[in-house]
Design a protein around this motif. Structure first.
Motif, PDB file in Angstrom:
ATOM      1  N   HIS A 298       1.474   1.219   0.300  1.00  0.00           N
ATOM      2  CA  HIS A 298       0.375   1.992  -0.070  1.00  0.00           C
ATOM      3  C   HIS A 298      -0.864   2.444   0.912  1.00  0.00           C
ATOM      4  N   ASP A 299      -0.718   1.497   1.838  1.00  0.00           N
ATOM      5  CA  ASP A 299      -1.725   2.187   2.894  1.00  0.00           C
ATOM      6  C   ASP A 299      -0.821   2.413   4.394  1.00  0.00           C
TER       7      ASP A 299
ATOM      8  N   HIS B 131      -6.534   8.167   4.994  1.00  0.00           N
ATOM      9  CA  HIS B 131      -5.306   7.504   4.913  1.00  0.00           C
ATOM     10  C   HIS B 131      -4.403   7.623   3.924  1.00  0.00           C
TER      11      HIS B 131
ATOM     12  N   HIS C 283      -5.124   4.952  -4.846  1.00  0.00           N
ATOM     13  CA  HIS C 283      -5.810   3.678  -5.062  1.00  0.00           C
ATOM     14  C   HIS C 283      -7.068   3.377  -4.716  1.00  0.00           C
TER      15      HIS C 283
HETATM   16 FE   FE2 Z   1      -5.780   1.693   0.999  1.00  0.00          FE
END
Ligand code: FE2
Length: 521
Positions: free
Chosen positions: A383-384, A412, A436
């Protein structure tokens, strides 16, 4: 004209068509009329059966799945009352095994939906022709004429057409298989149709080639044999694996008996055809076709078709394995990147994996279906990933961010989605990466979505992400206790978080005793 050809004209034949679907019936009837056949349509099998008794029909074409009397029941009844009228069944793929059953019960052929006009004409034409030829042969003087060369030549041609239509079915059917289990199932079904076998199984070579495990079965008592193991060093398996070539054997008793009779009764004999599927020139799967009828040999035509089937299935298996391998190497590479990313910042080591576990716990306590869990499990660790593009002096900064630095950090999520785009992620997976950091009240980024506009998996992820961030030690503060973090999440329900997700978080495994504060140990 040769007298026999005059005798075996199928023009003007009268057909009975039974299908509860008026749309299908209309189209099929029209296609049949194109050949000069007259068609009587019926929407249910009961009334068709009454009509069949009064005679005058040359062939019946019936759907298998119908409300009321099914195609199979009709077949039984028709064989009793008008056994000379050939019956052709129409089936959808999932009931291909029903088609096999129907052929055993006396249907002369079947058509699997969706079929082409050409297939319909070939199958019906052939069934009519065979039926009339049979009648002509039993009628007397004509029988000698049929034995003459033109008829033999014609039969060769018919066999060829039948072979081509089977080859066509093999390729059409296997082309739609996307998973190994699906390939096994379909290969068994078609193998049974080709060979008229009453039993079929698929064995996979496992455990460094030492064992053969039965992975799919057909025609055995439910559950029997599935999962059974055989040693690959024993005959007849050892020779098939070594020679990479099929084996046809007659078996009487012994270890192989269960594969043929499937009932475990003693002293029964039968025939077994074992055909290997290869990958990189090694046997990886065995297709077994068993019959409780003892036949000393197998016809060449049938064998050729079966070997064609296993060759095509092997190619399909190889393709699937190849794409699975490529995909898992890419995922492996991405996960190493994530680990490298987490390692840049010692305080967030394992953050991505932990958040994924938390998100899964919340999703489970909300009763999410497996598809959503799979998507979270897959996309969560990534996710990151967009933070890969953020400079160290911003990513690792101890003080607060400038406006410009904050914008770079926020970027990001969009960058992460761009990095993963070539992988063709599912919508839910993409949502986890991209959304998210959205907030329930619309104050988040990148799109400022609010409430239900935010994809569900992303709303779950947001709670999990925040909880882990609060309970981890950061460069600028020590970790908060789980109680404080929990209260903070409750405080932010309806502003930052979806209240339903917060509710599920409170009842989830995350807060159970097993999950202690990380810094408490
Ligand atoms: Fe994040």
């Amino acid at each position: 004209l040769h007298p026999s050809e005059k005798e075996i004209s199928i023009e003007g034949s009268r057909l009975m068509l039974i299908d509860d679907d008026a749309g299908v019936r209309g189209v099929v009837a029209e296609l049949l009329s194109m050949k000069g056949w007259s068609v009587a349509e019926f929407s249910d099998a009961e009334s068709a059966l009454d009509e069949l008794k009064s005679g005058g029909f040359d062939l019946v074409l019936t759907d298998i799945n119908m409300p009321g009397m099914s195609g199979m029941d009709f077949l039984h009844a028709a064989k009793e009352t008008a056994s000379e009228v050939p019956v052709v069944m129409i089936t959808g793929y999932p009931s291909l095994d029903l088609a096999v059953e129907a052929m055993k019960e006396g249907a002369v052929d079947f058509l699997a939906k969706p079929f082409k006009a050409e297939d319909l004409h070939i199958v019906i034409g052939k069934a009519l022709y065979d039926s009339k030829a049979k009648k002509a042969a039993t009628a007397g003087p004509v029988s000698r004429a049929i034995e003459k060369l033109p008829a033999v030549a014609r039969r060769r041609l018919e066999d060829k057409i039948k072979e081509l239509s089977i080859l066509h079915t093999i390729s059409e059917t296997l082309d739609t298989a996307n998973e190994k289990e699906d390939i096994f199932r379909k290969t068994m079904d078609i193998g049974q149709i080709i060979t008229d076998a009453d039993k079929a199984f698929v064995m996979v070579v496992e455990d460094d080639n030492r064992e053969l495990v039965v992975r799919a079965v057909s025609g055995y008592d439910e559950g029997r044999l599935l999962g059974s193991r055989f040693s690959s060093a024993e005959e007849p398996f050892a020779s098939v694996i070594k020679s990479r070539s099929h084996s046809y054997l007659n078996v009487s008793g012994g270890d192989l008996e269960p594969l043929i009779v499937g009932t475990g009764e003693g002293g029964r004999a039968g025939a077994l055809l074992l055909a290997p599927m290869l990958m990189n020139n090694e046997v990886v799967v065995l297709l077994g076709l068993g019959s409780s009828m003892n036949a000393p040999e197998i016809s060449n035509d049938v064998l050729t078709l079966v070997l064609n089937l296993t060759a095509k299935a092997s190619m399909k298996l190889e393709n699937i394995t190849l794409s699975e391998n490529v995909f898992s190497s890419i995922i492996g590479a991405l996960n190493s990147l994530i680990n490298a990313l987490d390692a840049r910042d010692t305080y967030t080591r394992d953050h991505s994996n932990r958040v994924t576990q938390y998100a899964l716990m919340i999703a489970k306590s909300m009763g999410c279906e497996q598809g959503v869990l799979d998507s979270i499990g897959f996309a969560g660790p990534l996710h990151d990933i967009g933070k890969i593009g953020v400079r160290d002096d911003i990513l690792l900064k101890k003080g607060s961010f400038s406006v410009e630095e904050r914008e770079i950090m926020k970027g990001h999520v969009v960058r992460g989605e761009e990095i993963l785009r070539p992988l063709n992620l599912l919508e839910t997976e993409k949502a986890v990466v991209l959304y998210h950091h959205e907030r329930w009240d619309g104050g988040g980024y990148p799109n400022g979505l609010s409430g239900d506009e935010i994809p569900f998996a992303a709303r779950i992820f947001s709670v999990a992400d925040t909880f882990d961030a609060m309970t981890s030690t950061r460069p600028y503060r020590k970790a908060l206790s789980r109680d404080i973090a929990r209260d903070e999440i409750v405080r932010c329900r309806e502003s930052q978080f979806d209240p339903d997700v917060v509710e599920a978080f409170l009842g989830s495994e995350i807060l159970k005793d097993g999950n202690k504060d990380k810094d408490e140990e």
